[in-house]
Design an enzyme around this catalytic site. Structure first.
Site, PDB file in Angstrom:
ATOM      1  N   THR A 289       0.838  -1.194   0.000  1.00 54.34           N
ATOM      2  CA  THR A 289       0.000   0.000   0.000  1.00 54.34           C
ATOM      3  C   THR A 289       0.875   1.247   0.000  1.00 54.34           C
ATOM      4  OG1 THR A 289      -1.696  -1.187   1.244  1.00 54.34           O
ATOM      5  CG2 THR A 289      -1.820   1.208   1.278  1.00 54.34           C
ATOM      6  N   GLY A 371      -0.144  -1.323   5.691  1.00 54.01           N
ATOM      7  CA  GLY A 371      -0.116  -2.268   6.787  1.00 54.01           C
ATOM      8  C   GLY A 371      -1.360  -3.095   6.995  1.00 54.01           C
TER       9      GLY A 371
END
Length: 476
Positions: A289, A371
């Site tokens: 991400t 995360g």
């Protein structure tokens, strides 16, 4: 690494009171398997949802034109990415790390090795890496418009590549994909108001952790003892994650209690012991991400996350497009009675939750992290440092962090904590009942975040996480 085959979630605000979430979350294919017994984490079996990133760009450009009467030409916006893909860029230490980490798997991923290991070996850090097929896709987008990803020549090429890979996603599914503009969730915390994207994202979880800490400790007050602070943060995460199991697509499941009532939050807070850890059995995952944040001199702010979910997503490159498709289908549950159970046209529970906070005096903080399930945990630590401690942005991002539960690299339900938290802190946490496992200093497992603080005088403080390879800069 550049890719277009994931999702994007954005938070937008301006000085005139605009507060919006843009949810670029792809939906499950119309022909997804009925009542599957399992959903794999990689490969075509995890490629069950369309990609909402490019449609989110469409929505953002339209929003910019409508609200601010301003946007750059699409070709100019894509030019730098297209040039990087075509001409190449030096492979980073992070890219090399994840190629090495997955070297036992990637030769089984459809089309992956040919693109990312062109000579059959993991390239060295600093080696020029080119994505010529992806450069072609970016050029087509610039010429045909972003809608080409849904209904134009790119969509046609994607449909063929997805079918060849074994995904159930069709051209009709791509055409039906669109980003949604929604009202953000909000929470008062002392003299701050925090904003987060609504379901199916876990934005409510980040806000709930904050609300629980305010109940236990007082608004924007936290224990001075580092071990006690970590403990209450972890215990608030546990309570919020138990509630998170109900978050899902509001088109399929009522989400009116996504952020619980004050009475319910008070009851959850009473279950948090200040001295004893609750046993924790939940499983967490990781993600690939990127966080982006920008603010201009007129108070217009955007905080966003783009993601392929796991590192390298599904691992599948779609045809000759150079587009790595995400594995967000792996976020669904197989049980159709589960709020997040797989169903045609449904959006999965989503880990992306960028946010911003506005103080009563006008100060603004934009924040976000990669995360996956660790995002609310990383943001808990960062927000406590930024809001409760009024810490400098760089100091807040540098502070030691934790990650609760299992990850892709550790099957134990431990409380992983960076060792620069101190041996005495870890020992106290063990005495409280936490099963502590050490993480290296500045471990990537603890999240790779970014933050921008816009002060009352319109000056900015901004920083990227020393655990990653981002950058922060200002044009004035």
């Amino acid at each position: 690494m550049l890719t277009l085959g994931g999702d994007g979630v954005w938070m937008v605000s301006d000085a005139d009171g605009l507060r919006l979430s843009v949810l670029g979350i792809g939906q499950a294919a119309a022909a997804v398997p009925c009542n599957p017994t399992s959903i794999p984490q990689r490969g075509a079996g995890a490629m069950l949802t369309t990609a909402g990133l490019v449609p989110s760009w469409e929505a953002l450009l339209e929003l910019s034109n409508d609200a601010w009467q301003k946007s750059m030409p699409l070709g100019d916006l894509l030019a730098k990415a297209q040039a990087l893909a075509a001409n190449g860029y030096p492979i980073s230490a992070s890219q090399r790390f994840w190629l090495d980490y997955r070297r036992g798997d990637i030769h089984d991923w459809h089309g992956f090795a040919q693109a990312f290991l062109p000579e059959g070996l993991t390239p060295k850090v600093g080696t020029q890496f080119r994505q010529t097929n992806l450069a072609r896709m970016l050029s087509v987008l610039a010429n045909e418009g972003l809608e080409s990803f849904r209904t134009g020549s790119i969509a046609a090429e994607l449909a063929l590549g997805l079918a060849a890979a074994g995904s159930p996603i069709t051209g009709s599914d791509l055409a039906a994909t669109s980003a949604r503009i929604e009202t953000p969730l909000s929470l008062r915390s002392g003299d701050w108001t925090l904003f987060a994207p609504p379901p199916p994202t876990q934005g409510a979880t980040t806000l709930l952790i904050r609300a629980l800490l305010d109940q236990v400790c007082g608004a924007n007050r936290r224990p001075a003892n580092p071990a006690s602070r970590f403990h209450v943060q972890v215990e608030a995460v546990k309570q919020a994650f138990l509630h998170r199991a109900g978050l899902a697509d509001p088109d399929f499941t009522d989400q009116s209690d996504a952020l619980p009532s004050a009475r319910h939050i008070a009851g959850m807070a009473r279950r948090i012991s200040r001295i004893q850890a609750l046993h924790w059995p939940d499983q967490l995952e990781t993600a690939d991400t990127v966080f982006l944040a920008v603010a201009d001199a007129k108070g217009r702010c955007v905080s966003g996350l783009q993601s392929t979910y796991f590192d390298w997503g599904s691992g599948v490159l779609v045809g000759n497009t150079g587009i790595l498709w995400h594995n967000r289908g792996a976020a669904f549950a197989c049980d159709e009675s589960n709020p997040n159970g797989l169903a045609p046209g449904k959006r999965p529970f989503h880990t992306l939750n960028p946010g911003f906070a506005i103080r009563d005096d006008g100060e603004i903080i934009l924040y976000g992290t990669q995360g996956a399930d660790g995002q609310p945990q990383t943001l808990t630590v960062i927000l406590d440092r930024l809001l409760a401690d009024s810490a400098d942005v760089s100091d807040a991002l540098r502070s030691p962090r934790f990650l609760l539960g299992r990850t892709f690299s550790d099957s134990q339900d431990t409380l992983k904590i960076e060792i620069d938290s101190g041996e005495s802190v870890q020992n106290i946490l063990k005495d409280m009942g936490h099963e502590v496992a050490p993480l290296p200093v500045l471990s990537p497992l603890a999240g790779q975040a970014g933050a921008v603080r816009i002060h009352r005088d319109h000056s900015k403080s901004l920083a990227h996480d020393p655990r990653g390879e981002g950058n922060a800069g200002s044009t004035g």
